[in-house]
Structures are given as structure tokens and as C-alpha cells.
Scaffold this motif. Structure first.
Motif, PDB file in Angstrom:
ATOM      1  N   CYS A   1      50.277  42.771 101.646  1.00 49.78           N
ATOM      2  CA  CYS A   1      50.391  42.008 100.397  1.00 49.78           C
ATOM      3  C   CYS A   1      50.547  42.993  99.235  1.00 49.78           C
ATOM      4  O   CYS A   1      49.717  43.895  99.074  1.00 49.78           O
ATOM      5  CB  CYS A   1      49.139  41.151 100.191  1.00 49.78           C
ATOM      6  SG  CYS A   1      49.108  40.350  98.576  1.00 49.78           S
TER       7      CYS A   1
ATOM      8  N   CYS B   1      47.164  42.605  96.806  1.00 51.56           N
ATOM      9  CA  CYS B   1      45.800  42.969  97.210  1.00 51.56           C
ATOM     10  C   CYS B   1      45.754  43.845  98.452  1.00 51.56           C
ATOM     11  O   CYS B   1      44.681  44.331  98.815  1.00 51.56           O
ATOM     12  CB  CYS B   1      44.959  41.713  97.425  1.00 51.56           C
ATOM     13  SG  CYS B   1      45.409  40.810  98.910  1.00 51.56           S
TER      14      CYS B   1
ATOM     15  N   TYR C   1      48.819  35.549  96.231  1.00 55.15           N
ATOM     16  CA  TYR C   1      50.218  35.970  96.059  1.00 55.15           C
ATOM     17  C   TYR C   1      51.105  35.157  97.001  1.00 55.15           C
ATOM     18  O   TYR C   1      50.733  34.890  98.141  1.00 55.15           O
ATOM     19  CB  TYR C   1      50.326  37.464  96.372  1.00 55.15           C
ATOM     20  CG  TYR C   1      51.746  37.949  96.612  1.00 55.15           C
ATOM     21  CD1 TYR C   1      52.578  38.296  95.548  1.00 55.15           C
ATOM     22  CD2 TYR C   1      52.260  38.062  97.905  1.00 55.15           C
ATOM     23  CE1 TYR C   1      53.873  38.741  95.777  1.00 55.15           C
ATOM     24  CE2 TYR C   1      53.547  38.508  98.144  1.00 55.15           C
ATOM     25  CZ  TYR C   1      54.354  38.840  97.068  1.00 55.15           C
ATOM     26  OH  TYR C   1      55.629  39.278  97.302  1.00 55.15           O
TER      27      TYR C   1
ATOM     28  N   CYS D   1      49.189  34.441 100.347  1.00 54.46           N
ATOM     29  CA  CYS D   1      48.107  35.359 100.749  1.00 54.46           C
ATOM     30  C   CYS D   1      46.768  34.626 100.614  1.00 54.46           C
ATOM     31  O   CYS D   1      46.430  34.116  99.547  1.00 54.46           O
ATOM     32  CB  CYS D   1      48.119  36.599  99.861  1.00 54.46           C
ATOM     33  SG  CYS D   1      46.760  37.722 100.218  1.00 54.46           S
TER      34      CYS D   1
ATOM     35  N   ALA E   1      46.291  42.884 101.545  1.00 57.17           N
ATOM     36  CA  ALA E   1      45.911  42.157 102.768  1.00 57.17           C
ATOM     37  C   ALA E   1      47.038  42.260 103.799  1.00 57.17           C
ATOM     38  O   ALA E   1      48.206  42.400 103.445  1.00 57.17           O
ATOM     39  CB  ALA E   1      45.634  40.689 102.437  1.00 57.17           C
TER      40      ALA E   1
ATOM     41  N   VAL F   1      43.965  35.918 100.586  1.00 56.79           N
ATOM     42  CA  VAL F   1      42.986  36.722  99.857  1.00 56.79           C
ATOM     43  C   VAL F   1      43.178  36.596  98.348  1.00 56.79           C
ATOM     44  O   VAL F   1      42.250  36.299  97.613  1.00 56.79           O
ATOM     45  CB  VAL F   1      43.064  38.199 100.288  1.00 56.79           C
ATOM     46  CG1 VAL F   1      42.078  39.050  99.495  1.00 56.79           C
ATOM     47  CG2 VAL F   1      42.793  38.329 101.783  1.00 56.79           C
ATOM     48  N   CYS F   2      44.422  36.795  97.880  1.00 52.33           N
ATOM     49  CA  CYS F   2      44.621  36.843  96.426  1.00 52.33           C
ATOM     50  C   CYS F   2      45.496  35.725  95.888  1.00 52.33           C
ATOM     51  O   CYS F   2      45.578  35.537  94.679  1.00 52.33           O
ATOM     52  CB  CYS F   2      45.202  38.190  96.014  1.00 52.33           C
ATOM     53  SG  CYS F   2      46.956  38.384  96.415  1.00 52.33           S
TER      54      CYS F   2
HETATM   55 FE    FE Z   1      47.028  39.325  98.524  1.00 52.10          FE
END
Ligand code: FE
Length: 252
Positions: free
Chosen positions: A238, A241, A210, A205, A243, A207-208
Motif C-alpha cells: 500500500c 501505509c 487507500y 486497504c 500494508a 489498514v488505512c
Molecule cells: Fe494502506
């Protein structure tokens, strides 16, 4: 010259900062927490003005800080760092107790907890730096505190956009420098159909941080083990988060 990378050498920890407003509780991840003075003991936190925790600290004039253990799972960091208390009851999903100031004190994954009453604050634009006088502090258990570097390098975590230290990924938003997955252009057009030649490649991911592992699937999202990333439904999110699928990149 101004090289923003010079600022990346500043080191941080990783904390949950919590506060109360009436009977409502909230908390968020913060990496900008530091002890400002020893006598009296004061700590400072930098909180985004748009965050719910900011509103609660303003109202209650108090906050608590939980110093996270290095072993803290990404899901826990995701709950406090990538979700808003306006949509999710975060404290309903984390062990905590009521502190001396009335602030919720998160004890889960915490090595130590600190409570403070706001003594002063500084408007620094997007954020407010709250300076709090420490009224209670307790070591809960031994362990290694999570550093921000460990979170980024080992846990492969990212800073949310509201963080004071956020910087856009290299190549602009969405890590344009990384090659797109070969199946990406087809995904929107053929959502549920199996993409030819799905792989068992892991996806990260953006964004985070993961990591989706096809061998493990996503049990919480009812995705069975052995499901290639390419075969996940297009509305899959996700689990950390929230996403969307197109915010994932193949792991190198
Ligand atoms: Fe994420």
C-alpha cells in the motif's frame, strides 16, 4: 451492559502532533486533541507510550499541534499516521518551521497551528495525556477543519492500532465479514502469473483506507495505469501505509 459502540458517538478532529528531541524531529497523527481550559489557554493530547513522538514530548516538554484541512490528502495522513519516525524522516517530507518552543510546526495542510509547553501529564495506561500551556497560536488560512468522521466516511480512513480510539474491524482482524476476493487462494501460489479473469475492480486497504484504482495504477510504485489489482506483484505494498496486498478487500 457495556456496548463499545456507545463510545463511537464521541466526535473528534484530526491533527498532526509534533515534537523535537535534540536535533531530531518527529510527528504523528492524533485525533484526541482538545482545549482543556481557556484561562490560561491549555490543550490536551493523548499519545501512545510506544510512539516516538511520546518520547520526544517527554524529553522536550513541549509539542505543537497542526489542525488539518479537510482537503488533506491520504498520502499525507498516511505519512504521519501509519509510518514510524523510527523508520521514516517524516518532517523531511512535510513543510514545517521551527516554533517558539523549538518544536517543528507542520504548516502543510494545516489551517492553524498551536504550540504548547507541557504543564502536566497523566498516565492513563497505554497512553499519556499531556496537558500543555499554549505559548503560540496562529491561523494560517481559512478552510474547514478535518473531522474524524469525515476522515472515516469520506476519505475512508481507519484508525491505526496505536490510536486511543482504535477498535478492531467488525468480524475480528482483517474484516472477516467481507468475502475474500475470488482469486485470493491462488495469489500466494502463483505470484506473478496473471490470474484468469482479472477485473478492473477497485480494492481498499483494510489498514488505512487507500483505494487502489486499476485505471490509475500506482505511479509511485511504478505500476502502470490499466493494471488489475489481481496482477499486482505479491510484494506490492500500500503506497500510503505499507500494508501488504492481502490486507486489501474488493470495494463494494
Ligand atoms: Fe494502506
Amino acid at each position: 451492559m457495556f456496548d463499545p459502540k456507545a463510545l463511537w458517538s464521541i466526535t473528534y478532529g484530526l491533527y498532526v502532533v509534533t515534537a523535537r528531541s535534540g536535533d531530531k524531529l518527529n510527528g504523528q497523527i492524533a485525533n484526541t486533541v482538545f482545549q482543556a481550559t481557556a484561562e490560561p489557554a491549555r490543550v490536551a493530547v493523548s499519545i501512545n507510550r510506544n510512539n516516538l513522538t511520546h518520547e520526544y514530548i517527554e524529553k522536550s516538554r513541549a509539542f505543537a499541534v497542526s489542525c488539518l484541512d479537510e482537503t488533506t490528502p491520504m498520502e499525507f495522513i498516511g505519512l504521519f499516521g501509519f509510518k514510524s519516525g523510527r523508520e521514516v524522516d517524516k518532517l523531511g517530507q512535510a513543510k514545517h518551521r521551527e516554533g517558539a518552543t523549538g518544536s517543528p510546526v507542520v504548516t502543510e495542510n494545516a489551517l492553524s497551528v498551536i504550540e504548547a509547553r507541557v504543564a502536566d501529564k497523566l498516565d492513563v495506561g497505554t497512553h499519556t495525556i499531556f496537558v500543555g500551556e499554549v505559548v503560540a497560536a496562529e491561523v494560517l488560512r481559512p478552510g474547514k477543519p478535518m473531522t474524524y468522521a469525515y476522515y472515516q466516511e469520506v476519505k475512508r480512513g481507519r484508525a491505526p492500532r496505536a490510536a486511543p480510539t482504535y477498535h478492531a474491524p467488525e468480524g475480528g482482524a482483517g474484516e472477516a465479514a467481507k468475502p475474500a476476493p475470488p482469486s485470493a487462494p491462488d495469489e500466494a501460489a502463483k505470484p506473478a502469473a496473471p490470474v484468469p479473469g482479472p477485473t478492473m475492480k477497485k480494492y481498499v486497504c483494510d489498514v488505512c483506507g487507500y483505494v487502489y484504482d486499476p485505471a490509475a495504477g500506482d505511479p509511485d510504485g511504478k505500476v502502470p495505469p490499466g493494471t488489475p489489482f489481481e496482477n499486482l506483484p505479491t510484494d506490492w505494498k500500500c503506497p500510503v501505509c505499507g500494508a501488504s496486498k492481502d490486507e486489501f478487500s474488493p470495494q463494494d
